[in-house]
Design an enzyme around this catalytic site. Structure first.
Site, mmCIF file in Angstrom:
data_model
loop_
_atom_site.group_PDB
_atom_site.id
_atom_site.type_symbol
_atom_site.label_atom_id
_atom_site.label_comp_id
_atom_site.label_asym_id
_atom_site.label_seq_id
_atom_site.Cartn_x
_atom_site.Cartn_y
_atom_site.Cartn_z
ATOM 1 N N LEU A 1 -2.188 -3.950 -3.617
ATOM 2 C CA LEU A 1 -1.762 -4.627 -2.394
ATOM 3 C C LEU A 1 -0.640 -5.566 -2.822
ATOM 4 C CD1 LEU A 1 -4.872 -5.797 -0.290
ATOM 5 C CD2 LEU A 1 -3.018 -4.296 0.459
ATOM 6 N N ASP A 2 0.468 -5.583 -2.086
ATOM 7 C CA ASP A 2 1.557 -6.445 -2.522
ATOM 8 C C ASP A 2 1.190 -7.924 -2.359
ATOM 9 O OD1 ASP A 2 2.636 -7.557 0.065
ATOM 10 O OD2 ASP A 2 2.987 -5.446 0.491
ATOM 11 N N ARG A 3 1.945 -8.765 -2.997
ATOM 12 C CA ARG A 3 1.629 -10.193 -3.067
ATOM 13 C C ARG A 3 1.474 -10.831 -1.689
ATOM 14 N NH1 ARG A 3 6.373 -13.989 -4.932
ATOM 15 N NH2 ARG A 3 6.957 -13.366 -2.822
#
Length: 216
Positions: A78-80
């Protein structure tokens, strides 16, 4: 054990206590497991946590934010700037099965855009859109409008920042993005930073959906 510091499923253990390997065995406050025991944990990744073990430029990494008695690795990033469900495990076969795009496993997200999103944009995203920078067309998705600014989307692929890219094609910027389900596993009431171990029938169903032998 004589001092009552060993427990099996939170009950004091005694000499001769029988275990199958599925029990929660603790010595004082530390969970003890066999070397080959496979573990799957559902963790609610908060916004701001970077999915990497080490990154000098990250404010905080998964390794720093997620804590468990044994080392677990995330199955699917999951991206930041996104939040929600990450499955953490020490089962390499499960990670490989989940990451293989051809398996088309479902992942569900709740998305909120900064401006009102039009019906035609959702309809086009549902059919699949061409992402010029990745030189590929997204697979058809299931989309359900939740409000003027929000929708629920179920994907069967995991392209880099896919939902953000899809929205950008139609001129929309994602404000918040939360993954709420991976196959049969959901956030199930978890709040950011919280976790729960997947067990029993839920765990067996996960392995079946991944195309692996049911976890025993």
């Amino acid at each position: 054990m004589e001092m009552g510091e060993v427990t099996v499923n939170d009950e004091p253990a005694t000499p001769g206590t029988m275990v199958t390997g599925q029990e929660k065995i603790k010595v004082r406050d530390r969970i003890v497991r066999g070397v080959d025991n496979k573990v799957v944990v559902a963790w609610y990744k908060p916004v701001g946590v970077t999915c990497t073990a080490r990154d000098a430029h990250a404010d905080i990494t998964v390794e720093e934010a997620f804590h468990y008695p044994i080392h677990l690795t995330y199955a699917g990033r999951l991206d930041r700037d996104s939040e929600g469900l990450l499955l953490m495990t020490n089962d390499g076969d499960l990670i490989e099965a989940m990451m293989r795009g051809s398996n088309a496993h479902e992942k569900e997200y709740v998305v909120r855009t900064r401006t009102k999103i039009a019906d035609h944009a959702l309809a086009e995203m549902q059919k699949g859109v061409y992402l010029k920078d990745l030189e590929t067309k997204t697979r058809p998705a299931k989309i359900h409008r939740l409000g003027d600014y929000s929708f629920d989307i179920v994907l069967t692929q995991g392209l880099n920042r896919q939902i953000r890219r899809m929205c950008r094609v139609f001129g929309y910027e994602v404000k918040t993005l939360k993954r709420v389900r991976v196959m049969n596993i959901t956030l199930k009431g978890l709040k950011p930073g919280m976790q729960r171990e997947i067990r029993g029938e839920e765990l067996k169903d996960l392995y079946r959906l991944a195309g692996l032998a049911p976890h025993e």
